[in-house]
Design a protein around this motif. Structure first.
Motif, PDB file in Angstrom:
ATOM      1  N   UNK A 104       0.836  -1.200   0.000  1.00 12.76           N
ATOM      2  CA  UNK A 104       0.000   0.000   0.000  1.00 12.76           C
ATOM      3  C   UNK A 104       0.876   1.256   0.000  1.00 12.76           C
ATOM      4  N   UNK A 105       0.727   2.065  -1.018  1.00 10.63           N
ATOM      5  CA  UNK A 105       1.458   3.335  -1.178  1.00 10.63           C
ATOM      6  C   UNK A 105       2.979   3.172  -1.160  1.00 10.63           C
ATOM      7  N   UNK A 106       3.459   2.015  -1.571  1.00 14.23           N
ATOM      8  CA  UNK A 106       4.893   1.774  -1.687  1.00 14.23           C
ATOM      9  C   UNK A 106       5.263   1.741  -3.168  1.00 14.23           C
ATOM     10  N   UNK A 107       6.439   2.265  -3.507  1.00 10.27           N
ATOM     11  CA  UNK A 107       6.891   2.187  -4.896  1.00 10.27           C
ATOM     12  C   UNK A 107       7.059   0.711  -5.249  1.00 10.27           C
ATOM     13  N   UNK A 108       6.398   0.293  -6.325  1.00  8.89           N
ATOM     14  CA  UNK A 108       6.430  -1.110  -6.746  1.00  8.89           C
ATOM     15  C   UNK A 108       7.237  -1.308  -8.013  1.00  8.89           C
ATOM     16  N   UNK A 109       7.266  -0.310  -8.883  1.00 12.21           N
ATOM     17  CA  UNK A 109       8.000  -0.396 -10.138  1.00 12.21           C
ATOM     18  C   UNK A 109       8.548   0.988 -10.487  1.00 12.21           C
ATOM     19  N   UNK A 110       9.515   0.999 -11.384  1.00 10.92           N
ATOM     20  CA  UNK A 110      10.114   2.240 -11.860  1.00 10.92           C
ATOM     21  C   UNK A 110      10.107   2.232 -13.383  1.00 10.92           C
ATOM     22  N   UNK A 111      10.151   3.425 -13.965  1.00  8.57           N
ATOM     23  CA  UNK A 111      10.380   3.532 -15.403  1.00  8.57           C
ATOM     24  C   UNK A 111      11.264   4.734 -15.666  1.00  8.57           C
ATOM     25  N   UNK A 112      12.024   4.623 -16.733  1.00 10.80           N
ATOM     26  CA  UNK A 112      12.864   5.721 -17.191  1.00 10.80           C
ATOM     27  C   UNK A 112      12.553   5.925 -18.661  1.00 10.80           C
ATOM     28  N   UNK A 113      12.156   7.133 -19.012  1.00 12.60           N
ATOM     29  CA  UNK A 113      11.916   7.452 -20.415  1.00 12.60           C
ATOM     30  C   UNK A 113      12.845   8.597 -20.804  1.00 12.60           C
ATOM     31  N   UNK A 114      13.170   8.659 -22.078  1.00 15.54           N
ATOM     32  CA  UNK A 114      14.112   9.680 -22.516  1.00 15.54           C
ATOM     33  C   UNK A 114      13.873  10.030 -23.980  1.00 15.54           C
ATOM     34  N   UNK A 115      14.427  11.135 -24.376  1.00 20.53           N
ATOM     35  CA  UNK A 115      14.481  11.526 -25.776  1.00 20.53           C
ATOM     36  C   UNK A 115      15.912  11.990 -26.048  1.00 20.53           C
ATOM     37  N   UNK A 116      16.111  12.800 -27.068  1.00 24.08           N
ATOM     38  CA  UNK A 116      17.466  13.180 -27.457  1.00 24.08           C
ATOM     39  C   UNK A 116      18.183  14.086 -26.455  1.00 24.08           C
ATOM     40  N   UNK A 117      17.464  14.672 -25.487  1.00 24.41           N
ATOM     41  CA  UNK A 117      18.147  15.570 -24.551  1.00 24.41           C
ATOM     42  C   UNK A 117      17.647  15.495 -23.115  1.00 24.41           C
ATOM     43  N   UNK A 118      16.560  14.806 -22.856  1.00 22.40           N
ATOM     44  CA  UNK A 118      16.040  14.798 -21.494  1.00 22.40           C
ATOM     45  C   UNK A 118      15.654  13.395 -21.048  1.00 22.40           C
ATOM     46  N   UNK A 119      15.591  13.240 -19.735  1.00 24.46           N
ATOM     47  CA  UNK A 119      15.242  11.957 -19.119  1.00 24.46           C
ATOM     48  C   UNK A 119      14.218  12.205 -18.019  1.00 24.46           C
ATOM     49  N   UNK A 120      13.280  11.263 -17.887  1.00 24.37           N
ATOM     50  CA  UNK A 120      12.271  11.316 -16.844  1.00 24.37           C
ATOM     51  C   UNK A 120      12.266   9.976 -16.107  1.00 24.37           C
ATOM     52  N   UNK A 121      12.274  10.053 -14.789  1.00 28.04           N
ATOM     53  CA  UNK A 121      12.262   8.850 -13.950  1.00 28.04           C
ATOM     54  C   UNK A 121      10.973   8.875 -13.132  1.00 28.04           C
TER      55      UNK A 121
END
Length: 107
Positions: free
Chosen positions: A22-39
């Protein structure tokens, strides 16, 4: 990643340990393009039989800005997930699998 989080919640629900996820981080993702990244981290809010899944922005950065100051941030984050977070999380999942009944009731 929401589907993976859903699988974890369903596993823990089967053994009646859903309070552990409950309300715990269960998975992660990292997305990116040619200059930026989002976690992002994904977590579940469980209310009885109703479960809602959310994506939490952990970090967002431009790895080309400031002369590449943040170019290793995604790598360091991922390495820390594998080295620090994953071993305990893996043990919790193994513990849950070990508690599964031989016959799983239909939901």
């Amino acid at each position: 990643m929401t589907l993976a989080a859903r699988g974890i919640v369903e596993l823990f629900r089967l053994i009646r340990r859903e309070d552990e996820v409950y309300r715990q981080i269960l998975t992660f993702s990292i997305s990116h393009d040619h200059c930026s990244t989002r976690i992002y981290g994904y977590y579940a809010v469980i209310d009885g039989k109703d479960t809602k899944y959310y994506r939490y922005p952990i970090n967002k950065f431009n790895f080309t800005a400031l002369d590449g100051k943040d170019k290793w941030t995604a790598y360091r984050f991922t390495k820390n997930v594998y080295d620090t977070w994953m071993p305990d999380y893996f043990q919790r999942i193994c513990s849950a699998i070990d508690q599964l009944p031989l016959k799983i009731p239909r939901l």
